[in-house]
Design a protein around this motif. Structure first.
Motif, PDB file in Angstrom:
ATOM      1  N   ILE A 153      45.066 -52.426  21.329  1.00 40.18           N
ATOM      2  CA  ILE A 153      46.912 -52.194  21.931  1.00 40.18           C
ATOM      3  C   ILE A 153      47.853 -53.516  22.082  1.00 40.18           C
ATOM      4  CG2 ILE A 153      46.759 -51.609  23.957  1.00 40.18           C
ATOM      5  CD1 ILE A 153      44.967 -50.242  24.936  1.00 40.18           C
ATOM      6  N   VAL A 154      48.219 -52.833  21.284  1.00 37.27           N
ATOM      7  CA  VAL A 154      49.410 -53.959  21.089  1.00 37.27           C
ATOM      8  C   VAL A 154      50.182 -53.692  22.206  1.00 37.27           C
ATOM      9  CG1 VAL A 154      51.014 -55.465  19.688  1.00 37.27           C
ATOM     10  CG2 VAL A 154      48.554 -54.556  19.334  1.00 37.27           C
ATOM     11  N   LEU A 155      51.350 -55.000  23.482  1.00 40.45           N
ATOM     12  CA  LEU A 155      51.972 -54.018  24.501  1.00 40.45           C
ATOM     13  C   LEU A 155      53.303 -54.909  24.111  1.00 40.45           C
ATOM     14  CD1 LEU A 155      50.052 -53.994  27.481  1.00 40.45           C
ATOM     15  CD2 LEU A 155      50.233 -52.984  26.525  1.00 40.45           C
ATOM     16  N   ARG A 156      54.459 -54.362  23.791  1.00 44.68           N
ATOM     17  CA  ARG A 156      55.365 -54.277  23.989  1.00 44.68           C
ATOM     18  C   ARG A 156      56.973 -53.614  23.960  1.00 44.68           C
ATOM     19  NH1 ARG A 156      58.545 -59.531  23.822  1.00 44.68           N
ATOM     20  NH2 ARG A 156      60.187 -58.340  24.946  1.00 44.68           N
ATOM     21  N   PHE A 157      57.695 -53.533  24.723  1.00 45.72           N
ATOM     22  CA  PHE A 157      58.067 -52.288  24.920  1.00 45.72           C
ATOM     23  C   PHE A 157      59.365 -52.372  24.863  1.00 45.72           C
ATOM     24  CE2 PHE A 157      55.068 -52.841  29.712  1.00 45.72           C
ATOM     25  CZ  PHE A 157      53.615 -52.363  27.914  1.00 45.72           C
ATOM     26  N   SER A 158      59.671 -53.756  25.220  1.00 44.62           N
ATOM     27  CA  SER A 158      61.471 -54.148  24.637  1.00 44.62           C
ATOM     28  C   SER A 158      61.541 -55.578  24.419  1.00 44.62           C
ATOM     29  CB  SER A 158      62.565 -53.209  25.591  1.00 44.62           C
ATOM     30  OG  SER A 158      62.210 -53.804  27.114  1.00 44.62           O
ATOM     31  N   ALA A 159      63.208 -55.455  23.667  1.00 42.55           N
ATOM     32  CA  ALA A 159      64.013 -54.445  23.517  1.00 42.55           C
ATOM     33  C   ALA A 159      63.878 -54.301  21.977  1.00 42.55           C
ATOM     34  CB  ALA A 159      65.850 -55.962  23.803  1.00 42.55           C
ATOM     35  N   ALA A 215      40.617 -55.492  22.851  1.00 39.16           N
ATOM     36  CA  ALA A 215      41.262 -55.919  23.641  1.00 39.16           C
ATOM     37  C   ALA A 215      42.538 -55.852  23.766  1.00 39.16           C
ATOM     38  CB  ALA A 215      41.190 -57.585  22.569  1.00 39.16           C
ATOM     39  N   ILE A 216      43.358 -56.179  24.540  1.00 36.02           N
ATOM     40  CA  ILE A 216      44.929 -56.502  24.771  1.00 36.02           C
ATOM     41  C   ILE A 216      45.854 -56.485  24.585  1.00 36.02           C
ATOM     42  CG2 ILE A 216      46.523 -55.711  26.293  1.00 36.02           C
ATOM     43  CD1 ILE A 216      44.435 -53.400  26.175  1.00 36.02           C
ATOM     44  N   ALA A 217      46.431 -57.043  23.337  1.00 36.26           N
ATOM     45  CA  ALA A 217      47.437 -58.853  22.853  1.00 36.26           C
ATOM     46  C   ALA A 217      48.495 -58.197  23.625  1.00 36.26           C
ATOM     47  CB  ALA A 217      47.390 -58.364  21.119  1.00 36.26           C
ATOM     48  N   LEU A 262      39.914 -55.546  34.457  1.00 37.40           N
ATOM     49  CA  LEU A 262      39.064 -55.143  35.731  1.00 37.40           C
ATOM     50  C   LEU A 262      37.731 -54.225  34.962  1.00 37.40           C
ATOM     51  CD1 LEU A 262      41.291 -53.563  39.014  1.00 37.40           C
ATOM     52  CD2 LEU A 262      39.916 -56.104  38.430  1.00 37.40           C
ATOM     53  N   THR A 263      37.664 -53.915  33.923  1.00 35.69           N
ATOM     54  CA  THR A 263      36.509 -53.446  32.789  1.00 35.69           C
ATOM     55  C   THR A 263      35.865 -54.454  32.382  1.00 35.69           C
ATOM     56  OG1 THR A 263      37.856 -52.228  31.196  1.00 35.69           O
ATOM     57  CG2 THR A 263      37.983 -50.805  32.741  1.00 35.69           C
ATOM     58  N   GLY A 264      36.349 -55.448  31.936  1.00 31.39           N
ATOM     59  CA  GLY A 264      36.157 -56.034  31.595  1.00 31.39           C
ATOM     60  C   GLY A 264      36.399 -56.907  29.928  1.00 31.39           C
ATOM     61  N   THR A 265      37.838 -56.876  29.515  1.00 29.51           N
ATOM     62  CA  THR A 265      38.316 -56.184  28.305  1.00 29.51           C
ATOM     63  C   THR A 265      38.842 -57.757  27.888  1.00 29.51           C
ATOM     64  OG1 THR A 265      38.514 -54.374  28.492  1.00 29.51           O
ATOM     65  CG2 THR A 265      40.027 -54.594  26.433  1.00 29.51           C
ATOM     66  N   LYS A 266      38.911 -58.224  26.746  1.00 28.42           N
ATOM     67  CA  LYS A 266      39.597 -59.285  26.745  1.00 28.42           C
ATOM     68  C   LYS A 266      41.126 -59.247  25.987  1.00 28.42           C
ATOM     69  CE  LYS A 266      38.754 -63.207  23.179  1.00 28.42           C
ATOM     70  NZ  LYS A 266      38.027 -63.664  21.687  1.00 28.42           N
ATOM     71  N   ILE A 267      41.457 -59.593  27.146  1.00 29.09           N
ATOM     72  CA  ILE A 267      43.385 -60.211  26.945  1.00 29.09           C
ATOM     73  C   ILE A 267      43.989 -61.154  27.261  1.00 29.09           C
ATOM     74  CG2 ILE A 267      45.351 -59.765  29.042  1.00 29.09           C
ATOM     75  CD1 ILE A 267      43.337 -57.164  29.041  1.00 29.09           C
TER      76      ILE A 267
END
Length: 343
Positions: A8-14, A86-88, A105-110
């Motif tokens: 999962i890739v997180l980038r909301f803006s700009a 994983a979370i990027a 909290l669920t043990g996912t790699k961040i």
């Protein structure tokens, strides 16, 4: 890596930052074809990612369904259904940290982007400035995936791949003999905008040279400015308000060159594989935000000991009575464009 890997890739803006993410995810996907990417960003930015294989776009609605901590928890529950490995976090803001915390909290790699805040502060401060090029933002994005254990080598090259021209824009490309130049003269922050009267001089000179000019970006106010220019200069065409983002990207992909501020126009052109002549004021390419695959030699800027004094362009220039961006002559910009198109 296993074929079941999902990130999962997180980038909301700009807008420009999200476009840069799309540039590196394209290369990541090519080099890691068995990895599934779930890109979380604002719905308007989805077209940036439509061309990337093995990518699912998941919209965030920060002012509606995903507002506040309850809304972010709802988003987390939606994302959890993908069963990510994983979370990027390529954003590192309050929202992305909240989402990351739920997954941790669920043990996912961040893994989270290192924005290099201390280095950027040293680059932009007035006293004891450390003037040196910092790590490119796209490499900082790629570093997150490397820290997750994936291999990714960025080429830092643009590849022109013209898309089909939208039906209602085909008449603008009827003359195959003329060079097509995009102009993205606006920016989110006023301090990054080249004075509009000087930009009009640039447009006038390019119009005399016979180039077809396409004006991009902005809302109603900017649209009115662009429409006035198109009434005055026969080779100028207003794109603002007439096309959606997918269509704009297709139009850009058929240009020979883009003239842009340090703004999203530069990053959209990079994503479309088009070279950019960029104009810089209180910001500087050394901060790492030059368009992906673009050349520093194509950046037009005034050398001054006070530059840069801002990373994002939200602060006024400190160069003296006149803003540093206004010291750039229209002829300098036009000459660089001629050099690029005729070189």
């Amino acid at each position: 890596m296993s074929s079941t890997q999902k990130i999962i890739v997180l980038r909301f803006s700009a807008m420009g930052d999200v476009a840069m993410v799309a540039s590196i995810l394209q290369e990541f996907s090519e080099q890691n074809p068995t990895v599934e990417l779930i890109m979380v960003s604002r719905p308007a930015f989805k077209p940036f990612f439509d061309h990337i294989p093995s990518l699912i776009f998941h919209p965030i609605q920060p002012k509606a369904a995903h507002k506040g901590i309850d809304g972010l928890y709802k988003l987390y529950q939606e994302l959890r259904s993908y069963k990510p490995n994983a979370i990027a976090d390529l954003h590192d803001n309050l929202r992305s940290r909240a989402i990351s915390t739920f997954f941790r909290l669920t043990g996912t790699k961040i893994r989270r982007i290192d924005k290099g805040r201390a280095e950027k502060k040293a680059l932009t401060r007035t006293n004891n400035k450390i003037f040196k090029p910092l790590r490119k933002t796209v490499e900082r994005y790629a570093d997150v995936f490397r820290e997750l254990g994936f291999s990714v080598e960025l080429s830092h090259k643009i590849e022109k791949s013209p898309q089909e021209i939208p039906a209602n824009a085909q008449n603008l490309f009827a003359n195959k003999a003329t060079k097509k130049v995009g102009i993205s003269p606006f920016a989110q922050h006023v301090y990054k905008v080249y004075a509009l009267e000087k930009m009009e001089e640039v447009i006038a000179l390019l119009n005399e040279l016979g180039y077809e000019l396409f004006i991009f970006g902005g809302g109603k106010t900017e649209q009115a400015v662009a429409e006035n220019w198109t009434k005055t200069y026969k080779n100028a065409h207003n794109v603002i308000g007439s096309f959606n983002l997918t269509e704009e990207l297709a139009i850009i992909s058929n240009l020979d060159l883009m003239l842009s501020m340090d703004s999203s126009g530069m990053h959209m052109a990079s994503l479309a594989g088009v070279p950019v002549v960029s104009v810089w004021g209180p910001t500087h390419p050394y901060a790492g935000f030059l368009g992906y695959g673009q050349l520093e030699n194509d950046c037009i800027q005034v050398e001054h000991p006070s530059r840069p004094n801002s990373i994002y362009g939200n602060k006024p220039c400190l160069c003296g009575v006149e803003n540093c961006i206004d010291l750039i002559k229209p002829e300098t910009i036009v000459n660089k464009i001629k050099e690029k198109l005729n070189g």
